[in-house]
Each structure stands twice: as C-alpha cells, then as structure tokens.
Design a protein around this motif. Structure first.
Motif, short mmCIF file in Angstrom:
data_model
loop_
_atom_site.label_atom_id
_atom_site.label_comp_id
_atom_site.label_asym_id
_atom_site.label_seq_id
_atom_site.Cartn_x
_atom_site.Cartn_y
_atom_site.Cartn_z
N LEU A 20 27.43 34.21 12.90
CA LEU A 20 27.55 34.91 11.41
C LEU A 20 27.06 34.20 10.41
N LEU A 22 26.73 34.43 5.88
CA LEU A 22 26.87 35.22 4.83
C LEU A 22 25.56 35.58 4.19
N VAL A 25 23.01 37.18 -1.48
CA VAL A 25 22.58 37.97 -2.47
C VAL A 25 23.95 38.95 -2.85
N CYS A 26 24.53 39.61 -1.67
CA CYS A 26 25.49 40.59 -1.59
C CYS A 26 26.69 40.20 -0.91
N ARG A 27 26.70 38.99 -0.49
CA ARG A 27 28.18 38.51 0.46
C ARG A 27 28.39 39.34 1.53
N LYS A 28 27.54 39.96 1.97
CA LYS A 28 28.13 40.77 3.24
C LYS A 28 27.95 39.85 4.54
N ILE A 29 28.74 39.97 5.51
CA ILE A 29 28.61 39.16 6.47
C ILE A 29 27.78 39.88 7.62
N LEU A 31 25.02 39.34 11.33
CA LEU A 31 24.82 38.42 12.28
C LEU A 31 23.51 37.72 12.07
N ARG A 39 22.62 44.98 4.31
CA ARG A 39 23.00 45.88 3.19
C ARG A 39 21.94 45.83 2.14
N CYS A 40 21.44 44.62 1.78
CA CYS A 40 20.63 44.66 0.66
C CYS A 40 18.95 44.12 1.05
N LEU B 12 33.65 35.48 5.45
CA LEU B 12 33.06 34.06 5.55
C LEU B 12 33.08 33.54 3.89
N ARG B 139 20.56 49.50 -5.37
CA ARG B 139 20.58 48.19 -4.61
C ARG B 139 19.88 47.07 -5.50
N LYS B 143 21.49 43.61 -7.33
CA LYS B 143 20.87 42.36 -6.89
C LYS B 143 20.59 41.33 -8.29
N TRP B 203 28.83 47.12 -4.34
CA TRP B 203 28.14 47.08 -3.17
C TRP B 203 28.67 47.92 -1.86
#
Ligand SMILES: [Zn+2]
Ligand SMILES: [Zn+2]
Lengths: 215, 209
Positions: A20, A22, A25-29, A31, A39-40, B12, B139, B143, B203
């Motif tokens: 995984l 992070l 830029v957008c802090r989404k987890i 793969l 997302r971004c 995380l 989006r 950013k 987001w």
C-alpha cells in the motif's frame, strides 16, 4: 523487552510492506501496483530516496545565506542626515534599548531564534537519517512538526521592513531602505521551508533501529 | 476486490507509513499516529453553506482591506500611508524584488487565490458535482489547496503591522484606520473559514461520485 519488540514488529506494519502507498497529493491509500492515484491521478512513490540529498543541499545553501543575512545590514535608516546600518541583531538590541521589550521579544523570536532553530533542527533530523544516529524517532518527529509550523513566522521581519520602507521615505530627514541582508533572509525562509517540504519523513522510520524507541 | 475492502478500514501515516486501523471518532476528536504522533484523520465534517457565507464575507472584506491603508504616519506635518500591496511594491522598487514578491504573494495574492479557490470549490460541491467538468475543476483546485494555504500568511501580517506601529512610534505619530480594521477582519474570517474547511472531506466528494 524482546517480546514487546517482536510484538511491535507484528503490529507495526509499514504500508510499503503491505503493497500500500499513500498518495502525497490527496492522501488516499492506493495499491502501489497502480502506479498512479485513483482519486487525483498523481504518480505514486513508496519512498523518495533522493529527498535526503535534496534536503541537505537546500539546508546547506540556507546556512550560508543565513550567516550572510546576519553579517550584512538588513535596513539602512537615515535620520536627520545620519545614516545607520541595522543588522538583524542590532535592530533587536535597539528595540530593547528603547524599552519596547515585548516587541523586541517578538522580533527576536521571528528573525533570530526561529531561523537558527529551524536550521539546527533540520540538520539534526537529516544527520539522524543519514548516519543512523541513536535518537528517539518520536522526539525527532515532534521536533519536525514544530519546525514545519514555526518556519513561516520569520516572514514577520520582511513584512515589517516592507511597511517601514513604504512609510518612511522623506529624504534626508527620515528615510528607510532595505539592505542586502533582506534578500538573503527571504531566501533563507524559502529554502528552509522547501528543505522541510521535500524531505520524505517515512525514511526515518525505515532506517533507524527500533530499539531506540523500545523504552 | 477483497483488497480494496481491506484498505478501506485502514489509514497510512503520512509521516512514518504505519498501517493504522481506522475507527469511528466523535466529532471534535482527532486521531494521532500511535508511533510518531502525526495527526491522521478527524471526522470529516464541513458545512458547505457556512463555508459559502464565510467565503463571500471574506471576499467582500478583501477589497477594503487591500485598498485602504493599513498604516498611516504623521511626520512634521506630512502624512504618509501604505497598503499591503504598495508596501511590497516599495521594497521591489528599491531593487529588493525577492522580498517584494515574497510579501506580495503571502499577504495579498495567495489569500485572494485561496478565497477564490474555496468559493469555486463550494459552488462546484453545491451545483456542479454531477458534471464531468465540475469534477475535473474540483480535482485541480484541491491539488493546489495545500500550497495556497501554506503561502497565505495573514496572521503574520496582522502581527507585523502592530510591530511596525510600535517601532515607528519612536519617530512619528502612527495611526491605524479602517484599512487596519478591515485587514484584521479579513484575517479572522479566513481563520474561521480554514477551521470549517476540511480537505479530506472535499476529496471525499470526488470519491462518492
Ligand atoms: Zn491522490
Ligand atoms: Zn506515524
């Protein structure tokens, strides 16, 4: 001691080992195998190993500029024909002499204490990562967050200079002008903020041995 | 697909990459990383209408705050005053354009961009989230959000005109006026707006659709 550390090893799993990552830029987890954030759409990187070198380079440049910023005058004041060069330090001393102690403390903190603390703090942090120093990682991290937060307060000095220069402009009677240290000081703020931003703090937790935090 | 479900309930840590189990939180509480103490997440809540109101009020306040002088001095019968932007130009004119640009960006340009960006985001969230163009714009704006809020330094500017006023009172009569008041109000409105604003929540709007 060993049981607790082996237990820690079981529970404290790095995202990198689970595949995984992070998104910066957008802090989404995400793969890690995805390559870019769902997302971004920003590209993903588990670690930025080059960041230590970049951060060192920015920091060393900032140290040189900060020394220059402290040696050279930051403002030139003409009062009734007499020209005085004020350095960052002599400006603060002048405030103390005129009895404006609270203002002197604010200015001293923003223009002397914060930049030096920030540079020393970042240097300790980078040395700890680069040379595996036995320091508590948790304490280093707390220090790092403080450094990130206080860095911007150095802008205070530049704001004060700009207001003073714009207001005090009456020829030989009374005049204020910026001096070379002002540019050096502005660059110090920029470079130290960048040095902290560029650095990938996750490297600290990969490299240092866990025993320093076992206590 | 099992993998996706699994990482829905984890977060995380951005500072140390620790995998942390995500748990529901009561609203004012913030979850910290158990290993390094970095703030991980809080309950993403923001009132879109509240943000809209604060944002419009701040944008209205922006103009008097930047057009009226923030500080005025009276010296031997002559009066001089300056706005934040004129002060930036003044140091630039002396050849110190690095300082001038830094002051102009952090006191005037970044706050204006930040406010406009939040206004656009709120409008998209309210009216245009179902459109592809709306999502694309949102989006792009999200950013830039982190950088813009880092460059905005109104709180430091407000303190700096107090410091300047005290320093200059040595030589001259210093006056604060409507501009000073408007600038302080602008700072307060932006402060409340940034407390209301939650980047993670914004987001999240892109996730649901
Ligand atoms: Zn992303
Ligand atoms: Zn952490």
């Amino acid at each position: 001691m060993t049981t607790s550390s082996s237990l820690d090893n079981q529970t404290q799993i790095q995202g990198m080992n689970k595949g995984l990552c992070l998104c910066k830029v957008c802090r989404k987890i995400n793969l890690t195998s995805n390559g870019s954030c769902t997302r971004c759409h920003a590209p993903l990187a588990t670690r930025n190993y080059a960041s230590i070198g970049q951060s060192w380079a920015l920091l060393i440049t900032a140290v040189i500029l900060l020394v220059l910023a402290n040696i050279y005058p930051i403002t030139l004041i003409t009062n009734r024909g007499v020209v005085t060069n004020d350095t960052i330090f002599s400006g603060t001393v002048h405030l103390v002499k005129t009895g404006m102690i609270p203002i002197a403390i604010i200015v001293f903190t923003a223009s002397v204490l914060v930049p030096w603390l920030k540079i020393i703090g970042l240097a300790i942090y980078l040395t700890a990562i680069s040379f595996n120093l036995p320091v508590s990682k948790k304490k280093l991290m707390v220090g790092f967050h403080i450094i990130e937060w206080i860095g911007r307060w150095s802008m205070l000095d530049l704001f004060v200079i700009s207001i003073t220069v714009a207001l005090v402009n009456m020829g030989q009677l009374l005049d204020a002008k910026p001096a070379p240290a002002a540019t050096a000081f502005a660059l110090v703020i920029l470079l130290t903020q960048l040095a902290a931003k560029v650095l990938d703090t996750r490297l600290l937790w990969d490299r240092l041995e866990p025993q320093n935090d076992a206590k | 697909m099992a993998h996706t479900d699994q990482h829905q309930c984890h977060v995380l840590c951005r500072s140390c990459d620790l995998v942390v189990q995500k748990r529901a939180l009561p609203s004012p509480v913030r979850a910290l990383c158990p290993r390094c103490g970095t703030a991980l997440y809080d309950t993403p809540y923001c009132s879109i209408n509240g943000m809209l109101a604060l944002c419009i009020a701040a944008l209205i306040m922006f103009f008097p705050a930047n057009l009226l002088p923030v500080l005025e001095i009276h010296f031997l019968g002559s009066i001089r005053n300056t706005t934040a932007f004129q002060a930036a130009i003044a140091v630039g004119d002396q050849g110190y354009w690095v300082v001038g640009v830094a002051v102009a960006i952090s006191a005037v340009i970044a706050p204006l961009l930040l406010l406009s960006s939040i206004l656009a985001q709120v409008c998209i969230a309210k009216f245009a989230l179902h459109l592809e163009l709306g999502k694309k714009t949102l989006r792009m704006l999200l950013k830039q959000q982190g950088l813009l809020s880092q460059l905005t330094m109104l709180e430091i500017y407000v303190l700096s005109f107090l410091v300047s006023a005290f320093q200059l009172s040595d030589f001259a009569d210093v006056h604060m006026g409507m501009g000073t008041f408007c600038f302080t109000m602008l700072f307060l409105l932006l402060l409340f707006l940034q407390r209301e604003y939650n980047l993670e929540h914004m987001w999240g709007l892109l996730d649901d659709n």
